[in-house]
Write an enzyme that holds these catalytic residues in place. Structure first.
Site, PDB file in Angstrom:
ATOM      1  N   ASN A 166       0.842  -1.201   0.000  1.00  0.00           N
ATOM      2  CA  ASN A 166       0.000   0.000   0.000  1.00  0.00           C
ATOM      3  C   ASN A 166       0.873   1.244   0.000  1.00  0.00           C
ATOM      4  O   ASN A 166       2.100   1.150  -0.019  1.00  0.00           O
ATOM      5  CB  ASN A 166      -0.958  -0.020   1.195  1.00  0.00           C
TER       6      ASN A 166
ATOM      7  N   LYS B  22     -11.058  -2.933  19.548  1.00  0.00           N
ATOM      8  CA  LYS B  22      -9.705  -3.450  19.803  1.00  0.00           C
ATOM      9  C   LYS B  22      -9.269  -3.235  21.254  1.00  0.00           C
ATOM     10  O   LYS B  22      -8.131  -3.543  21.600  1.00  0.00           O
ATOM     11  CB  LYS B  22      -8.699  -2.792  18.845  1.00  0.00           C
TER      12      LYS B  22
ATOM     13  N   PRO C  35      -3.321 -11.799  10.463  1.00  0.00           N
ATOM     14  CA  PRO C  35      -3.621 -11.593  11.881  1.00  0.00           C
ATOM     15  C   PRO C  35      -3.638 -10.089  12.183  1.00  0.00           C
ATOM     16  O   PRO C  35      -2.895  -9.324  11.567  1.00  0.00           O
ATOM     17  CB  PRO C  35      -2.449 -12.273  12.594  1.00  0.00           C
TER      18      PRO C  35
ATOM     19  N   ASP D 247      -4.465  -6.108   5.199  1.00  0.00           N
ATOM     20  CA  ASP D 247      -5.490  -6.939   5.834  1.00  0.00           C
ATOM     21  C   ASP D 247      -5.468  -8.367   5.293  1.00  0.00           C
ATOM     22  O   ASP D 247      -5.894  -9.292   5.961  1.00  0.00           O
ATOM     23  CB  ASP D 247      -6.880  -6.327   5.606  1.00  0.00           C
TER      24      ASP D 247
ATOM     25  N   ILE E 184      -2.340  -7.572  14.414  1.00  0.00           N
ATOM     26  CA  ILE E 184      -1.248  -7.532  15.392  1.00  0.00           C
ATOM     27  C   ILE E 184      -1.650  -6.714  16.616  1.00  0.00           C
ATOM     28  O   ILE E 184      -1.465  -7.136  17.760  1.00  0.00           O
ATOM     29  CB  ILE E 184       0.027  -6.923  14.744  1.00  0.00           C
TER      30      ILE E 184
HETATM   31  N1  CTP Z   1      -3.274  -3.161  12.609  1.00  0.00           N
HETATM   32  C1  CTP Z   1      -2.475  -4.214  13.000  1.00  0.00           C
HETATM   33  N2  CTP Z   1      -2.528  -5.404  12.341  1.00  0.00           N
HETATM   34  C2  CTP Z   1      -3.338  -5.578  11.285  1.00  0.00           C
HETATM   35  C3  CTP Z   1      -4.146  -4.508  10.872  1.00  0.00           C
HETATM   36  C4  CTP Z   1      -4.088  -3.312  11.549  1.00  0.00           C
HETATM   37  O1  CTP Z   1      -1.718  -4.060  13.945  1.00  0.00           O
HETATM   38  N3  CTP Z   1      -3.370  -6.734  10.660  1.00  0.00           N
HETATM   39  C5  CTP Z   1      -3.251  -1.890  13.343  1.00  0.00           C
HETATM   40  C6  CTP Z   1      -2.707  -0.737  12.560  1.00  0.00           C
HETATM   41  O2  CTP Z   1      -1.322  -0.581  12.758  1.00  0.00           O
HETATM   42  C7  CTP Z   1      -3.500   0.437  13.131  1.00  0.00           C
HETATM   43  C8  CTP Z   1      -4.849  -0.159  13.386  1.00  0.00           C
HETATM   44  O3  CTP Z   1      -4.601  -1.537  13.633  1.00  0.00           O
HETATM   45  O4  CTP Z   1      -3.006   0.871  14.366  1.00  0.00           O
HETATM   46  C9  CTP Z   1      -5.745   0.007  12.220  1.00  0.00           C
HETATM   47  O5  CTP Z   1      -6.896  -0.708  12.417  1.00  0.00           O
HETATM   48  P1  CTP Z   1      -7.579  -1.560  11.268  1.00  0.00           P
HETATM   49  O6  CTP Z   1      -8.714  -2.265  11.883  1.00  0.00           O
HETATM   50  O7  CTP Z   1      -6.629  -2.381  10.557  1.00  0.00           O
HETATM   51  O8  CTP Z   1      -7.948  -0.486  10.277  1.00  0.00           O
HETATM   52  P2  CTP Z   1      -8.461  -0.886   8.898  1.00  0.00           P
HETATM   53  O9  CTP Z   1      -7.770  -2.044   8.296  1.00  0.00           O
HETATM   54  O10 CTP Z   1      -8.380   0.394   8.164  1.00  0.00           O
HETATM   55  O11 CTP Z   1      -9.885  -1.362   9.327  1.00  0.00           O
HETATM   56  P3  CTP Z   1     -11.141  -1.238   8.469  1.00  0.00           P
HETATM   57  O12 CTP Z   1     -10.785  -1.889   7.206  1.00  0.00           O
HETATM   58  O13 CTP Z   1     -12.127  -1.963   9.303  1.00  0.00           O
HETATM   59  O14 CTP Z   1     -11.380   0.229   8.400  1.00  0.00           O
END
Ligand code: CTP
Length: 401
Positions: free
Chosen positions: A218, A348, A312, A286, A314
């Site tokens: 990304n 979270k 996962p 994701d 994190i």
């Molecule tokens: N994060 C993480 N591990 C993942 C995905 C996200 O640690 N696999 C962390 C990111 O670093 C950030 C936060 O979670 O701090 C973002 O949340 P997230 O739910 O991932 O946001 P989006 O993916 O944008 O969620 P959505 O698609 O539901 O908007």
């Protein structure tokens, strides 16, 4: 409830700093560092090696520090001849910038054959070095060994930066810019609001392989995560930065662990725990490709179907651990920021979440942020990312303490 979060920089005023200058072309930058230290209110004494005096004269440093420069162990002008002991006892920090490869080698072996090396050995204060050398010298096995030894001895290593070198080559080894060295000092002096805390930060994008030469990623530049790591280090924390692929150099005093995929990032984060604080700034993918091809995929007119499986989370995993660190999440939303961000914070189970508008922040140098915690919302009006990171760290420190 809304409140503004202010910036409060940690002062170097009245701190006694010995600036050691060794022989290298970066010695000219030490003059600027000396000026910045004096301007920040520090009480600076400069000690130069014989080689350093080949590059810059002591008079330059005398004019900038307002004090005579120390150049010899055998200076009979100093009363009892124990100047090196008195000086090093009195100092809050000994900073060697630039530190040449030769000086690092002598330091690692505890040599005391000139004034500066003797000051280093006789000191009771902290010691920081800002290495400066050619990239091959930096990469050489003896230099690696010496640095490992110095780190084990508790010496803080600032930099080096990467880029164009005086010899015309490009790579890691040039001294950090004086302003970056200055920014790292409050943390080293233990004066910051996160002194004694361990902070783990993730930054940048992840790269999910499709085959050995292609992958899904990304547009995250990593700038915000690196700024957060720098601000935490300035505030006195011991910072580990787990970074996806970026073009950025690690901030001064920050230990960086490089990863590619979300799975590698997760493994690195779990390995680096326990920590007092976990700040997840990375834009973690994701999804990943279910079974990445072991060999380069050949194109086909039939097209290509990739099966993606969820990665996962994190941050959610760390926040759910028993004895979890204080967890800070980031939420980049394209609409209804407050609503989505607050829902994410609850889901979270995060004490603090930083919201921003994705289209406003990605790859940009400035950002407008909104902090969410148990007390409400706190807007951080638009500013450059380092300023925003410092505001965030101040806010976090008040919640933590
Ligand atoms: N994060 C993480 N591990 C993942 C995905 C996200 O640690 N696999 C962390 C990111 O670093 C950030 C936060 O979670 O701090 C973002 O949340 P997230 O739910 O991932 O946001 P989006 O993916 O944008 O969620 P959505 O698609 O539901 O908007």
């Amino acid at each position: 409830m809304e409140s503004r979060v202010g910036i409060e920089s940690v002062s170097l005023a009245y701190k006694k700093i010995i600036l050691g200058v060794t022989g290298g072309i970066a010695a000219y930058k030490a003059a600027e560092l000396c000026r910045l230290l004096a301007k920040a209110g520090a009480d600076v004494r400069v000690a130069m090696t014989a080689a350093a005096q080949q590059f810059v004269t002591p008079l330059t440093f005398q004019a900038l520090s307002g004090k005579p420069v120390l150049t010899s162990l055998w200076d009979s002008a100093s009363g009892d001849g124990m100047e090196h002991i008195h000086l090093s006892r009195d100092a809050d920090l000994l900073l060697v910038a630039p530190a040449s490869a030769d000086f690092l080698a002598r330091l690692a072996h505890g040599r005391a054959d000139d004034l500066l090396s003797t000051l280093c050995l006789a000191r009771s204060c902290g010691l920081a070095v800002a290495p400066a050398m050619n990239r091959e010298m930096w990469a050489a096995a003896p230099t690696r060994r010496n640095l490992e030894q110095l780190r084990a001895d508790g010496v803080s290593v600032l930099g080096p930066a990467a880029g164009e070198q005086a010899c015309g080559e490009i790579g890691p080894g040039r001294m950090l810019e004086p302003a970056d060295i200055l920014a790292a000092l409050p943390g080293l002096l233990g004066a910051g609001p996160l002194a004694g805390k361990r902070v783990l930060v993730t930054a940048g994008p992840t790269f999910e392989p499709i085959d050995p030469v292609r992958g899904l990623t990304n547009l995250s530049s990593g700038k915000m995560g690196y700024a957060v790591a720098q601000a935490a280090a300035e505030a006195g924390a011991a910072v580990c930065l787990v970074s996806g692929p970026t073009c950025l150099a690690a901030p001064a005093g920050v230990r960086r662990v490089d990863v590619q995929s979300a799975a590698e990032m997760r493994a690195a984060v779990l390995r680096e725990l326990p920590s007092d604080v976990f700040i997840a700034v990375a834009a973690v993918a994701d999804y990943r490709v279910d079974a990445a091809a072991p060999q380069k995929l050949k194109k086909s007119d039939a097209g290509l179907n990739l099966r993606l499986v969820a990665n996962p989370d994190i941050l959610a995993e760390v926040a759910a651990l028993p004895g979890a660190p204080f967890c800070v999440g980031f939420a980049a939303e394209t609409e209804r920021l407050a609503e989505h961000a607050e829902a994410k914070r609850i889901r979270k189970k995060l004490p603090l979440l930083v919201g921003n508008l994705a289209q406003d922040t990605l790859g940009q140098d400035s950002a407008e942020l909104l902090l969410f915690d148990d007390r409400g919302r706190h807007p951080l009006p638009r500013a450059d990312k380092l300023t925003q990171a410092r505001r965030l760290i101040r806010h976090l420190a008040t919640l933590l303490n």
